[in-house]
Design an enzyme around this catalytic site. Structure first.
Site, mmCIF file in Angstrom:
data_model
loop_
_atom_site.group_PDB
_atom_site.id
_atom_site.type_symbol
_atom_site.label_atom_id
_atom_site.label_comp_id
_atom_site.label_asym_id
_atom_site.label_seq_id
_atom_site.Cartn_x
_atom_site.Cartn_y
_atom_site.Cartn_z
ATOM 1 N N LYS A 50 -5.578 -1.317 7.312
ATOM 2 C CA LYS A 50 -6.609 -0.455 8.072
ATOM 3 C C LYS A 50 -7.961 -1.196 8.073
ATOM 4 O O LYS A 50 -8.337 -1.001 8.994
ATOM 5 C CB LYS A 50 -6.739 0.873 7.172
ATOM 6 C CG LYS A 50 -5.619 1.591 7.271
ATOM 7 C CD LYS A 50 -5.534 2.767 6.251
ATOM 8 C CE LYS A 50 -4.182 3.711 6.379
ATOM 9 N NZ LYS A 50 -4.023 4.704 5.331
ATOM 10 N N GLN A 94 -7.549 7.217 0.427
ATOM 11 C CA GLN A 94 -6.184 6.744 0.529
ATOM 12 C C GLN A 94 -5.248 7.687 -0.705
ATOM 13 O O GLN A 94 -5.747 7.762 -1.710
ATOM 14 C CB GLN A 94 -5.935 5.399 0.103
ATOM 15 C CG GLN A 94 -4.706 4.654 0.054
ATOM 16 C CD GLN A 94 -4.002 4.583 1.599
ATOM 17 O OE1 GLN A 94 -4.654 4.511 2.453
ATOM 18 N NE2 GLN A 94 -2.731 5.141 1.742
ATOM 19 N N ASP A 117 -8.138 11.430 9.107
ATOM 20 C CA ASP A 117 -7.004 11.533 8.783
ATOM 21 C C ASP A 117 -6.501 12.686 9.213
ATOM 22 O O ASP A 117 -5.177 13.016 9.194
ATOM 23 C CB ASP A 117 -6.850 11.320 7.141
ATOM 24 C CG ASP A 117 -6.027 10.067 6.684
ATOM 25 O OD1 ASP A 117 -5.362 9.427 7.503
ATOM 26 O OD2 ASP A 117 -5.926 9.915 5.603
#
Ligand code: NAP
Length: 285
Positions: A50, A94, A117
């Protein structure tokens, strides 16, 4: 093989190039903060990917790596600091985080306008309510791939195998938004094969290698395989690819299908988040 193979790598590359073009036009570069707690090897690979992709499109990366024993309080303070930092357009925590941390509470702390997200309760609520908001990356990538493959979603019978908050449920809402008739299956679904055979659009998001059999695929269906299963033979999806491709009109491979789209959609979400923060009336997703 009858099916057209949907090339997720190529589509993702195009989305990334579009994001790079948009970023180049901005005076202030968007910023993406990633938080990786501890040193889980798989998470390190994901976050590294990412951050690399972020740099490639000209988005500024803020790579936070607190130790595995970080306290809930310290992580809370970090998220709050990132929420109020104008250089940070998007925040990605994460998952999973170590067991001593309250993952749900931490996710909830992320400011909705920075939730790239799309997994906070606010973003999930906006999606369920049909309101604009930042959408989860993998399901958004599925929709882009269906569009790229020229699949007519409106009125189609869509069957999703898997009901996770990460993939299955948000995808059900995105397909409903596009006027598909949606069925969501899970581990207690009876006669799974029969339900799948109804699908014009069949999406597998399960985590069981090759669960979806070739003869579960309606001839002419579009098959999207979200599954990523690491076996000795390599990465395989949740669909038994070869026999499914004999019947489908279009199908995603694993690897090279949905996987590359997730990061591409994260970059697009970061651009959208930056636009929202610059101008709260900007289109959201
Ligand atoms: P998850 O949270 O484990 O959810 C799996 C879902 O599949 C659950 O709803 C479960 O049902 C259902 N299920 C399990 N076994 C089943 C069976 N035998 N028959 C029918 N349904 C069954 O998984 P996830 O996070 O959604 O991920 C699913 C897969 O997608 C994984 O392989 C993951 O690695 C992959 N993935 C890929 C990407 C990407 O970027 N390509 C992103 C995210 C996930 P219950 O609810 O009844 O337990």
């Amino acid at each position: 093989m009858a099916a057209t193979i949907i090339d997720g790598k190529a589509v993702a590359q195009r989305v990334r190039a579009e994001v790079a073009d948009e970023v180049a036009k901005l005076d202030e570069k968007p910023g993406l903060a990633t938080i990786l707690v501890g040193d889980d090897p798989a998470s390190q690979v994901y976050v590294g990917g990412k951050q690399r992709a972020t740099a490639e499109v000209g988005i500024e990366g803020f790579d936070h790596r607190p130790p595995a024993d970080v306290s809930q309080e310290d992580l809370t303070a970090l998220i709050e600091q990132l929420n109020s930092d104008p250089a940070v357009s998007g925040i990605l925590l994460q998952l999973p985080v170590p067991d001593h941390l309250d993952e749900a509470r931490l996710t909830t702390l992320i400011a909705p306008e920075k939730d790239v997200d799309g997994l906070t309760p606010t973003s999930a609520g906006l999606l369920a309510g049909g309101k604009p908001g930042l959408r989860p990356c993998t399901p958004s990538g599925v929709i882009v791939l269906l569009d790229e493959a020229g699949v007519d979603v409106e009125g189609a019978e869509a069957v999703i195998v898997g009901r996770s908050n990460l993939v299955g449920k948000p995808l059900a809402h995105l397909l409903l938004e596009r006027n598909a008739t949606v069925t969501v299956c899970h581990s207690r679904t009876r006669d799974l094969g029969d339900v799948c055979r109804r699908a014009d659009i069949l999406v597998a998001a399960v985590g069981v290698p090759r669960l979806v059999q070739g003869d579960w695929v309606k001839p002419g269906a579009a098959v999207i395989d979200v599954g990523i299963n690491r076996l000795d033979e390599g990465l395989v999806g949740d669909v038994d690819f070869e026999p499914a491709a004999e019947r489908a009109a279009a199908i995603t491979p694993v690897p090279g299908g949905v996987g590359p789209m997730t990061i591409a959609m994260l970059l697009r979400n970061t651009l959208t988040a930056a636009a929202i923060q610059h101008d709260p009336s900007a289109p959201r997703g």
